[in-house]
Design an enzyme around this catalytic site. Structure first.
Site, PDB file in Angstrom:
ATOM      1  N   HIS A 104       0.864  -1.170   0.000  1.00  0.00           N
ATOM      2  CA  HIS A 104       0.000   0.000   0.000  1.00  0.00           C
ATOM      3  C   HIS A 104       0.906   1.227   0.000  1.00  0.00           C
ATOM      4  O   HIS A 104       2.123   1.114   0.147  1.00  0.00           O
ATOM      5  CB  HIS A 104      -0.882   0.023   1.253  1.00  0.00           C
ATOM      6  CG  HIS A 104      -1.913  -1.066   1.294  1.00  0.00           C
ATOM      7  ND1 HIS A 104      -2.765  -1.331   0.252  1.00  0.00           N
ATOM      8  CD2 HIS A 104      -2.236  -1.955   2.281  1.00  0.00           C
ATOM      9  CE1 HIS A 104      -3.571  -2.327   0.573  1.00  0.00           C
ATOM     10  NE2 HIS A 104      -3.272  -2.730   1.795  1.00  0.00           N
ATOM     11  N   GLY A 105       0.313   2.412  -0.135  1.00  0.00           N
ATOM     12  CA  GLY A 105       1.124   3.610  -0.079  1.00  0.00           C
ATOM     13  C   GLY A 105       0.333   4.855  -0.413  1.00  0.00           C
ATOM     14  O   GLY A 105      -0.894   4.841  -0.477  1.00  0.00           O
ATOM     15  N   CYS A 140      -0.501   1.659  -3.757  1.00  0.00           N
ATOM     16  CA  CYS A 140      -1.634   2.579  -3.774  1.00  0.00           C
ATOM     17  C   CYS A 140      -1.143   4.017  -3.866  1.00  0.00           C
ATOM     18  O   CYS A 140      -0.106   4.364  -3.320  1.00  0.00           O
ATOM     19  CB  CYS A 140      -2.452   2.428  -2.498  1.00  0.00           C
ATOM     20  SG  CYS A 140      -3.075   0.766  -2.233  1.00  0.00           S
ATOM     21  N   ARG A 141      -1.946   4.855  -4.554  1.00  0.00           N
ATOM     22  CA  ARG A 141      -1.648   6.277  -4.622  1.00  0.00           C
ATOM     23  C   ARG A 141      -2.742   7.126  -3.983  1.00  0.00           C
ATOM     24  O   ARG A 141      -2.495   8.215  -3.507  1.00  0.00           O
ATOM     25  CB  ARG A 141      -1.476   6.708  -6.093  1.00  0.00           C
ATOM     26  CG  ARG A 141      -0.124   6.373  -6.669  1.00  0.00           C
ATOM     27  CD  ARG A 141       0.966   7.233  -6.095  1.00  0.00           C
ATOM     28  NE  ARG A 141       0.866   8.599  -6.511  1.00  0.00           N
ATOM     29  CZ  ARG A 141       1.571   9.134  -7.489  1.00  0.00           C
ATOM     30  NH1 ARG A 141       2.413   8.399  -8.165  1.00  0.00           N
ATOM     31  NH2 ARG A 141       1.437  10.409  -7.798  1.00  0.00           N
ATOM     32  N   GLU A 146       8.621   7.384 -15.440  1.00  0.00           N
ATOM     33  CA  GLU A 146       9.351   8.471 -14.798  1.00  0.00           C
ATOM     34  C   GLU A 146      10.843   8.180 -14.796  1.00  0.00           C
ATOM     35  O   GLU A 146      11.260   7.032 -14.860  1.00  0.00           O
ATOM     36  CB  GLU A 146       8.904   8.645 -13.334  1.00  0.00           C
ATOM     37  CG  GLU A 146       7.468   9.089 -13.166  1.00  0.00           C
ATOM     38  CD  GLU A 146       7.119   9.277 -11.702  1.00  0.00           C
ATOM     39  OE1 GLU A 146       7.974   8.976 -10.852  1.00  0.00           O
ATOM     40  OE2 GLU A 146       5.998   9.714 -11.422  1.00  0.00           O
TER      41      GLU A 146
END
Length: 428
Positions: A310-311, A358-359, A414
């Site tokens: 997650h994050g 996760c964003r 990126e």
């Protein structure tokens, strides 16, 4: 779930005003939180605060580390059939990985293992120890380990099942089904298919032709990274950190599928995979620090680093994350650990980073049965096209597939700083 593919090569990162040469490219999938609340972040420079639940332990060699990292490292050791473990810390004095041995007994003295984890350790250690002393297999009836006393007879009796059922229970050492046929046989039992050699499913990874590699090296010359030919002297490493279980956040069901898929892909590409599960932010930092300074990188031509957790927009959730900033690992720190001062063994060599996390801004999908779209699509594209495409083209194909098949999600790339073409040349 956010996914990031990053290949590092000649990236300039400023740290305290000093430019540091790196090597890289990043593919990022903006993702959501599967219905979970957004997770607030932290400063780009490091953790704002650290959870009080993170405990540090000191091994007999004197090196100190988060207990979750020590546990994850020892679990990895079990997958490598180790009955004793070694310290993974990079020794700053000796300038090499410590490697001091310690036992499971020492681990239990240092760390209070959860019952489920302790059971896993003891079952695996028991199996590994038994394998050194005798021939044994698990009984298909009760799953207990049974020793084969008569090496010339495939018919093996399980005393536990016999006592439990009140009838003699025997199984075939070869096919591990309940025994059928004569009580003594060294060839096969009476079960259909017994004695036939099992055929493994074909590896989906398409191998590269030697002629193609030779052609590309001649055509591109200085515009392609030189990949070392397959040999015992080549030591490619991949680090896979997969946070599946959490103390406060929802577990990431299906992440095991992604882990298995990535491990199989990397092994097919010639990388030794170091898989660590359920790390805190300090645990992830310690793992990156030690991995970046492994001696094997000197004999390698590249590396992969994969994070799945997650994050939020600033970093990756650790095992103790509560949806605040107390246990989040900044993604920028991944680059810091892989720059030239911290990872000299990979200087001017491609480094590929993939992040599935996760964003909190858009929705991403992960199936408990099949894993995440992002990881599974990467594996599929690499399996089918790595024999002829460079890494940038592989990433482009991943982006194209997402646009066509998953329009509500979209990876983005990126930090593309590769200065040359990077071909994986699978099988060579």
């Amino acid at each position: 779930m956010l996914g990031k593919c990053v290949c590092l090569k000649k990236l300039v990162v400023r740290q305290a005003g000093t430019p540091l040469p790196l090597s890289a490219a990043m593919l990022k999938q903006n993702g959501g939180s599967d219905g979970e609340p957004d997770i607030s972040g932290l400063s780009a420079g490091g953790l704002k605060r650290q959870s009080d639940e993170i405990v540090y332990v000191t091994l007999p060699c004197g090196h100190k580390m988060p207990q979750d990292y020590l546990t994850a490292w020892c679990r990895y050791g079990l997958t490598q059939n180790k009955t004793n473990f070694t310290c993974p810390t990079f020794d700053e004095v000796r300038k090499k990985t410590c490697g001091s041995e310690f036992s499971y007994h020492v681990l239990c003295q240092k760390v209070t293992l959860a019952p489920k984890v302790k059971e896993h350790f003891e079952e695996r250690l028991g199996a590994l120890t038994a394998a050194k002393l005798c021939q044994y297999k698990s009984c298909p009836g009760c799953q207990s380990f049974v020793e084969r006393a008569d090496k010339k007879n495939l018919c093996v009796r399980c005393t536990i099942c016999t006592a439990r059922t009140g009838c003699t229970y025997e199984f075939c050492w070869n096919c591990r089904q309940q025994w059928k046929g004569p009580a003594i046989s060294d060839l096969k039992c009476g079960n259909s298919g017994c004695g036939k050699q099992e055929v493994s499913p074909p590896n989906p990874l398409v191998l590269c032709r030697p002629e193609f590699k030779k052609e590309k090296l001649q055509e591109l010359k200085d515009d392609v990274y030189l990949m070392t030919d397959k040999s015992p002297a080549r030591n490619r490493l991949a680090l896979l950190i997969n946070n599946i279980e959490f103390v406060y956040l929802n577990d990431r069901g299906g992440a095991e599928k992604d882990e298995l898929s990535m491990e199989k892909l990397f092994e097919g590409l010639g990388y030794t995979v170091v898989t660590l599960r359920n790390l805190s932010a300090p645990g992830m930092k310690a793992a990156m620090r030690d991995f970046s300074q492994r001696e094997e990188h000197k004999q390698s031509d590249s590396c992969f680093v994969v994070f799945m957790s997650h994050g939020n927009a600033f970093g990756l959730s650790g095992y103790f994350d509560q949806g605040n900033d107390e246990d989040v690992f900044p993604t920028n720190d991944i680059f810091k650990h892989l720059n030239t001062p911290h990872c000299a063994g990979l200087r001017d060599k491609p480094k590929i980073i993939l992040i599935q996390s996760c964003r909190g801004d858009t929705v991403s999908y992960r199936s408990e049965k099949t894993g995440s779209d992002f990881i599974q699509d990467i594996v599929e594209i690499f399996n089918q096209h790595a024999h002829q495409d460079d890494i940038e083209e592989l990433f482009r194909k991943v982006l194209k597939k997402f646009k066509e098949k998953h329009p509500r999600q979209m990876p983005c790339k990126e930090r593309t700083t590769l200065s040359k073409k990077f071909y994986l040349f699978p099988g060579l």
